[in-house]
Scaffold this active site. Structure first.
Site, short mmCIF file in Angstrom:
data_model
loop_
_atom_site.label_atom_id
_atom_site.label_comp_id
_atom_site.label_asym_id
_atom_site.label_seq_id
_atom_site.Cartn_x
_atom_site.Cartn_y
_atom_site.Cartn_z
N ASP A 38 -5.43 -5.41 13.85
CA ASP A 38 -4.40 -4.37 13.92
C ASP A 38 -4.15 -3.99 15.38
OD1 ASP A 38 -2.76 -2.25 13.40
OD2 ASP A 38 -4.20 -1.14 12.17
N ASP B 4 3.38 1.36 7.70
CA ASP B 4 2.48 1.62 6.57
C ASP B 4 3.24 2.06 5.32
OD1 ASP B 4 0.71 1.18 8.59
OD2 ASP B 4 -0.54 2.92 8.14
C1 GAL Z 1 -2.71 1.18 10.63
C2 GAL Z 1 -2.50 0.07 9.62
C3 GAL Z 1 -3.05 0.54 8.29
C4 GAL Z 1 -4.53 0.87 8.46
C5 GAL Z 1 -4.75 1.86 9.60
C6 GAL Z 1 -6.22 2.05 9.92
O1 GAL Z 1 -2.21 0.81 11.86
O2 GAL Z 1 -1.13 -0.22 9.52
O3 GAL Z 1 -2.85 -0.43 7.30
O4 GAL Z 1 -5.22 -0.33 8.72
O5 GAL Z 1 -4.11 1.43 10.78
O6 GAL Z 1 -6.43 2.92 10.98
#
Ligand code: GAL
Length: 391
Positions: A145, A214
């Site tokens: 990520d 998200d």
């Molecule tokens: C976001 C991601 C989510 C989750 C989250 C965790 O950036 O899109 O799916 O993984 O971080 O902090």
């Protein structure tokens, strides 16, 4: 290379690496991810309980095998730089063994930045070391990520081309590190669909790439993402998937009808099916939504062709996914918000590749509707009818 012997052993090693890498499944991954329901409030005990429920609910036997721990498992680094889990995960290798013994697989989450989105330790400067650690633990899936890498590296660069190169290189770097371990580890890119990632996700080693920000547990959030995938089908192929984010089925924010639309769209999109609910607290309706074999078969079809929008007339949409046996999955959606009695949506099968009509099956109802040239589907607001149609 100074002897034929060495050459042969080098070739054998290369071939077995390729075989390992190619032993990743070629259909979209199915499993569970901790984020949508638990966020960072996860523990070894919670994860084990999800795994038990995945088996006892019948989900594993329906194809769900990955148990993916999202953000929140990481602790600090040891003196030699090795990443350690935090106190909520006392022994990651033992957890992997526990899952493997049940026929399940373990997924973890990290970031190319120094910090993950929730502020835990990222992989920056430790990519190879982390990949080796994951492989030694028995990890089978990595979600990577972007997060702090944006502020730390990308945003300091001046041109869009330099910024794109930096992002691509960050992902390619971890891919090389994972490949060097020799362990097949599914590689899931998460950078929110920026920079047309579907055009280059596969070239940096991605098995899937998030195409959006998200998801949230509401019809509006789910529909904006799901229907927003139109036009992306040509970027998916076996082993390389567009990822419209994890499922919200069973989290409580949508009606059963809306969750059925969610599952239908994700199946038509050949999307990863990663349940995001608490598997230990599912009612029969949630289990039925997640484990409908005919719906899963559309998602998991071996041809690996992503479906796409065939038509949109106002709030009425038709989506079509070609399947390996020559049949097609057809989703008929009513995006209206208000409840009337349900709208009759006529679908002419002839321009959909069935010039003399076709045999039609409703996969949610498990009912054959006989041979038809035109279907008149009654579809409630926010609802859908999902069909499998064959000549
Ligand atoms: C976001 C991601 C989510 C989750 C989250 C965790 O950036 O899109 O799916 O993984 O971080 O902090």
């Amino acid at each position: 290379m100074n002897s034929p012997h060495l050459l042969v052993s080098a070739l054998t090693a290369m071939l077995s690496l390729r075989a390992l890498a190619s032993s990743l499944p070629l259909t979209p991954p199915m499993g569970w991810n901790s984020w949508n329901h638990f966020q960072v409030n996860i523990t070894d005990a919670i994860v084990r309980a999800q795994a038990e429920a995945m088996v006892s609910s019948g989900m594993r036997d329906a194809g769900y095998v990955y148990i993916n721990i999202d953000d929140g498992w990481q602790g600090s680094r040891a003196a030699d730089g090795t990443i350690q889990p935090n106190e909520r995960f006392p022994d990651m290798a033992a957890l992997a063994d526990f899952l493997h013994a049940k026929g399940l697989k373990l997924g973890l989450y990290s970031s190319p930045g120094t910090k993950t989105c929730a502020g835990y330790t990222g992989s920056f400067g430790h990519e190879e070391q982390d990949a080796r650690t994951y492989a030694a633990w028995g990890v089978d899936y990595l979600k990577y990520d972007l997060c702090s890498y944006n502020d730390e590296v990308v945003n300091k660069l001046t041109t869009p081309a330099e910024r794109l190169d930096a992002i691509r290189e960050a992902y390619a770097k971890m891919h090389r590190a994972l490949r060097q371990t020799g362990r097949p580890i599914f590689y899931s890119l998460c950078q929110y669909g920026l920079n047309y990632v579907w055009r280059w996700g596969a070239s940096v080693g991605g098995n899937s790439w998030r195409t959006t920000g998200d998801i949230g547990d509401s019809y509006a959030a789910m529909a904006a993402i799901g229907f927003g995938q139109a036009g992306l089908s040509r970027y998916a192929s076996p082993g390389h998937w567009n990822d419209p984010d994890m499922l919200e089925v069973g989290n409580g924010g949508m009606t059963a009808e809306e969750y059925r639309t969610h599952m239908s769209l994700w199946a038509l999109l050949a999307a990863p099916l990663l349940a995001g609910n608490d598997l230990t607290k599912m009612n029969a309706e949630t289990i039925a939504l997640l484990t409908n074999r005919e719906v899963i078969a559309i998602d998991q079809d071996p041809a690996g062709v992503q479906g796409d929008r065939f038509s949109a007339e106002g709030p009425y949409e038709i989506w079509v996914k070609p399947l390996a046996d020559g049949s097609k999955a057809i989703g008929i959606f009513n995006r209206q918000d208000t409840w009337t009695r349900g709208e009759v949506i006529p679908v002419d099968l002839r321009p959909l590749g069935f010039p003399s009509g076709a045999h039609v099956r409703d996969v949610w109802k498990h009912t054959d509707l006989g041979r038809r040239e035109i279907i008149e589907a009654t579809v409630p607001p926010h609802g859908c009818v999902l069909l499998r149609v064959r000549a």
